[in-house]
Design a protein around this motif. Sequence first.
Motif, PDB file in Angstrom:
ATOM      1  N   THR B  16       0.928  -1.147  -0.025  1.00 34.21           N
ATOM      2  CA  THR B  16       0.186  -0.034   0.098  1.00 34.21           C
ATOM      3  C   THR B  16       0.850   1.200  -0.028  1.00 34.21           C
ATOM      4  O   THR B  16       1.685   1.376   0.841  1.00 34.21           O
ATOM      5  CB  THR B  16      -0.801   0.274   1.200  1.00 34.21           C
ATOM      6  OG1 THR B  16      -1.189  -1.520   1.314  1.00 34.21           O
ATOM      7  CG2 THR B  16      -2.129   0.935   1.151  1.00 34.21           C
ATOM      8  N   SER B  17       0.782   1.950  -1.084  1.00 33.37           N
ATOM      9  CA  SER B  17       1.675   3.231  -1.255  1.00 33.37           C
ATOM     10  C   SER B  17       1.008   4.358  -1.545  1.00 33.37           C
ATOM     11  O   SER B  17       0.509   4.554  -2.537  1.00 33.37           O
ATOM     12  CB  SER B  17       2.881   2.742  -2.165  1.00 33.37           C
ATOM     13  OG  SER B  17       3.450   3.875  -2.563  1.00 33.37           O
ATOM     14  N   ARG B  23       0.331  -3.911  -6.862  1.00 33.74           N
ATOM     15  CA  ARG B  23       0.179  -5.457  -6.760  1.00 33.74           C
ATOM     16  C   ARG B  23       1.436  -6.124  -7.211  1.00 33.74           C
ATOM     17  O   ARG B  23       1.613  -6.299  -8.520  1.00 33.74           O
ATOM     18  CB  ARG B  23      -0.977  -6.105  -7.807  1.00 33.74           C
ATOM     19  CG  ARG B  23      -2.353  -5.496  -7.155  1.00 33.74           C
ATOM     20  CD  ARG B  23      -3.540  -5.727  -7.966  1.00 33.74           C
ATOM     21  NE  ARG B  23      -3.432  -7.136  -8.436  1.00 33.74           N
ATOM     22  CZ  ARG B  23      -4.289  -7.313  -9.643  1.00 33.74           C
ATOM     23  NH1 ARG B  23      -4.677  -6.284 -10.394  1.00 33.74           N
ATOM     24  NH2 ARG B  23      -4.320  -8.516 -10.290  1.00 33.74           N
ATOM     25  N   ALA B  24       2.470  -6.409  -6.443  1.00 31.96           N
ATOM     26  CA  ALA B  24       3.672  -6.822  -6.722  1.00 31.96           C
ATOM     27  C   ALA B  24       3.827  -8.280  -7.106  1.00 31.96           C
ATOM     28  O   ALA B  24       4.733  -8.294  -8.155  1.00 31.96           O
ATOM     29  CB  ALA B  24       4.588  -6.444  -5.539  1.00 31.96           C
ATOM     30  N   ALA B 230       5.428  -8.871 -14.402  1.00 28.47           N
ATOM     31  CA  ALA B 230       4.326  -8.294 -13.572  1.00 28.47           C
ATOM     32  C   ALA B 230       3.933  -9.229 -12.410  1.00 28.47           C
ATOM     33  O   ALA B 230       2.796  -9.183 -12.208  1.00 28.47           O
ATOM     34  CB  ALA B 230       3.155  -7.876 -14.473  1.00 28.47           C
ATOM     35  N   GLY B 231       4.826  -9.688 -11.699  1.00 26.81           N
ATOM     36  CA  GLY B 231       4.287 -10.652 -10.633  1.00 26.81           C
ATOM     37  C   GLY B 231       3.891 -11.816 -10.812  1.00 26.81           C
ATOM     38  O   GLY B 231       3.292 -12.347 -10.004  1.00 26.81           O
ATOM     39  N   PRO B 278       2.390  -1.507 -11.546  1.00 27.02           N
ATOM     40  CA  PRO B 278       1.677  -2.443 -10.940  1.00 27.02           C
ATOM     41  C   PRO B 278       0.499  -1.965  -9.969  1.00 27.02           C
ATOM     42  O   PRO B 278      -0.219  -2.881  -9.354  1.00 27.02           O
ATOM     43  CB  PRO B 278       2.553  -3.009  -9.904  1.00 27.02           C
ATOM     44  CG  PRO B 278       3.844  -1.795  -9.955  1.00 27.02           C
ATOM     45  CD  PRO B 278       3.494  -1.367 -11.381  1.00 27.02           C
ATOM     46  N   THR B 279       0.240  -0.779 -10.078  1.00 29.21           N
ATOM     47  CA  THR B 279      -1.051  -0.134  -9.405  1.00 29.21           C
ATOM     48  C   THR B 279      -2.272  -0.199 -10.290  1.00 29.21           C
ATOM     49  O   THR B 279      -3.248  -0.031  -9.851  1.00 29.21           O
ATOM     50  CB  THR B 279      -0.799   1.382  -8.995  1.00 29.21           C
ATOM     51  OG1 THR B 279      -0.599   2.102 -10.239  1.00 29.21           O
ATOM     52  CG2 THR B 279       0.152   1.526  -8.260  1.00 29.21           C
ATOM     53  N   ASN B 280      -1.967  -0.687 -11.563  1.00 33.62           N
ATOM     54  CA  ASN B 280      -3.223  -0.712 -12.691  1.00 33.62           C
ATOM     55  C   ASN B 280      -2.647  -1.646 -13.667  1.00 33.62           C
ATOM     56  O   ASN B 280      -2.297  -1.221 -14.703  1.00 33.62           O
ATOM     57  CB  ASN B 280      -3.144   0.788 -13.122  1.00 33.62           C
ATOM     58  CG  ASN B 280      -4.358   0.887 -14.022  1.00 33.62           C
ATOM     59  OD1 ASN B 280      -5.219   0.022 -14.022  1.00 33.62           O
ATOM     60  ND2 ASN B 280      -4.310   1.906 -14.709  1.00 33.62           N
TER      61      ASN B 280
END
Lengths: 320, 335
Positions: B16-17, B23-24, B230-231, B278-280
């Motif tokens: 959470t940043s 979403r790592a 992308a994780g 990774p936030t979107n």
Amino acid sequence: MWRYIVKRLLWMVVIVVCVALLIFTVLWFVPGDPAQIALGSEATAADLEAYRELLGLNDPFLVQMGRFMRDTFLRLDFGISYSFKVPVIEEFAIRLPRTFLLGAFSLVLNMVIGIPLGILAANHRNSVIDRGLLVFAMVFSSMPQFFFALVLVVVFALELNLLPPFGIATWKHWIIPVLAASLSGIAQIARHTRASVLETIRADFVTTARAKGLEERKVIYRHMLPNALIPVISDLGMHLSMIVGGSVVIETVFSFPGVGLYMLYGINARDYPVVRGCVLILAVFSAFVMLVVDLVYAFLDPRIKAQYVNYAAKSGGKAK
Amino acid sequence: MNETLLTIKNLHVQYTSGGQIVRAVNGVDIELKKGETLGLVGETGAGKTTISKAILRILPDPPAKVTCGEVWLNDVNLFDLPAREMLEVRGNKIAMIFQDPMTALNPTMTVGNQIAEVILQHNDISNKEAMKRAASMLEMVGIPAMRYMEYPHQFSGGMKQRVVIAMALACNPELILADEPTTALDVTIQAQVLEMMINLKQKMNTSMILITHDLGVVAQTCDRVAVIYAGQIVESGTKEEIFNNPLHPYTIGLFGALPKLNDDSKRLSPILGLPPDPTNLPEGCSFNPRCPHAFEDCTVGQTPEMIEVTPGHFVRCILFRKESVHHGISRSQTS
Ligand SMILES: Nc1ncnc2c1ncn2[C@@H]1O[C@H](COP(=O)(O)OP(=O)(O)O)[C@@H](O)[C@H]1O
Ligand code: SF4
Ligand SMILES: [Mg+2]
């Protein structure tokens, strides 16, 4: 290392000599006549002249300065106070320990309250404790010292009647002055500690320490805190010089008979030996404390120590 | 060699940043056998460091949160272990080598004592004995024991990384997580450090997850390779399969002009387009905005599932679904 210390001590001598020349010159140009102040307005011109002649105040600038420098540095004689008629050095013997104690108590309070407060705030980041501390820190580091010195007197001495408002007769007399001298330092150290801890919490070597399987306690006390506190310790020198400077204010507000109050008398009475002596003694004291803080710093941080050793080696001597 | 040491199942991690959710790591499965080395390859920000910290449970919380998943070491789920018992895993059964040796060591502690500390923590021995073992660990990584009392700032980057490696190996771990262990080093030192690591690993029969950017390193050291984007792992298989027969468009892009397995050190080649945010993350296949073969199906729904194309060779791409082969890139086109 020893070479470094010797070098620093030599520099200290140079600095103190410069301070002496400076304070002498400044006092020379400050208006006001010591004879007039000492003898009062009824004194005749002849009396004043005789008095000035007696103190050597009629000699040319360079003669007076030469005499002052010789007495101070070759004979370690600060002269005799014009108004108290007592050798300055004798007053120092009584007053210096008081000012020193006031400063020492204040410094200890700075550390033993400021550092844990900062750690606490960092560990409870953004909590009520943290926010409260930030407000406290902001208020006390921006408010002039004499103001909350007066507030403390009004509240604890005059209203609540818990503590004596001035003097130093008993240990109770010390409480308000020490508090007043410490609060802003505590606030600043707490703030600095908090910032430094928050920065170190994220350091890679702290993660390394965790990855070793150390208990959180060991991670904090062995790895995080020693590194987080290094910059705070290096700042203590600055706090100490602030405490020394602030002693004039604190001693005046509480009629605390230390060097600061002595200096203030000296300034008001154009009592040159007193002023010069006080300025010099405070300068020596500050420079010495700075040196000690630097050495402690070097002891704590091997990188700085290496710099000093290299510095000595480069300037042509044996390292160590 | 056939016994499974580590199994990661469906690992999800998010940060959470600034009010946003990063979403790592989004569903990673990894299986590692005893003695095996797995190369984890992917761009910066793909989630590699996050995975290794999640295994050790040393993610900073907040902001990191493991939202889902299991990590089994032998027959224990590490995520179920009480914190106390987890301490005995860290540094002892699983050790980590960090990315940046310049900052991974405590600047105010002697290098010898930093090694002795981990030995003392996990073995019931005297201080003196721990120091002796730490000194011999130093010798083992090629640093004279007489430098025991020196501080990190007196060491070069390569030497520091040797110290970090000595620290990681000190308790004979079953698994080493090496997070780009040579990226921060000079090219000339990289080979030395790597070789030393591999020798020591073989001597101790340790398993390793080696995170790296350097395909040369992968070629030199790994048994299997997992490519992460992308994780998510988008392709995995034996080193030979991945090098000689890459399937996923991202892997093919990474390998660029397709280095041969015995090529000299070959860096990942840049791929057109930006790494994913990774936030979107995009809908459908996370790689679709950059994929030269993307078509409508790639931009809707869930990310594609893993498909086992040949035994042990998995790929996460719709093109390899049996029913959509006709859209696909034939082997001859891509290699
Ligand atoms: N402490 C953190 N706070 C917020 N986001 C983070 C943090 N650490 C990593 N991330 C994000 O998680 C993603 C994965 O990071 P990371 O695991 O370090 O990738 P890699 O090691 O593959 O370069 C990145 O998008 C990164 O920005
Ligand atoms: S699923 Fe579609 S977008 Fe993703 S890699 Fe395969 S072809 Fe490209
Ligand atoms: Mg990383």
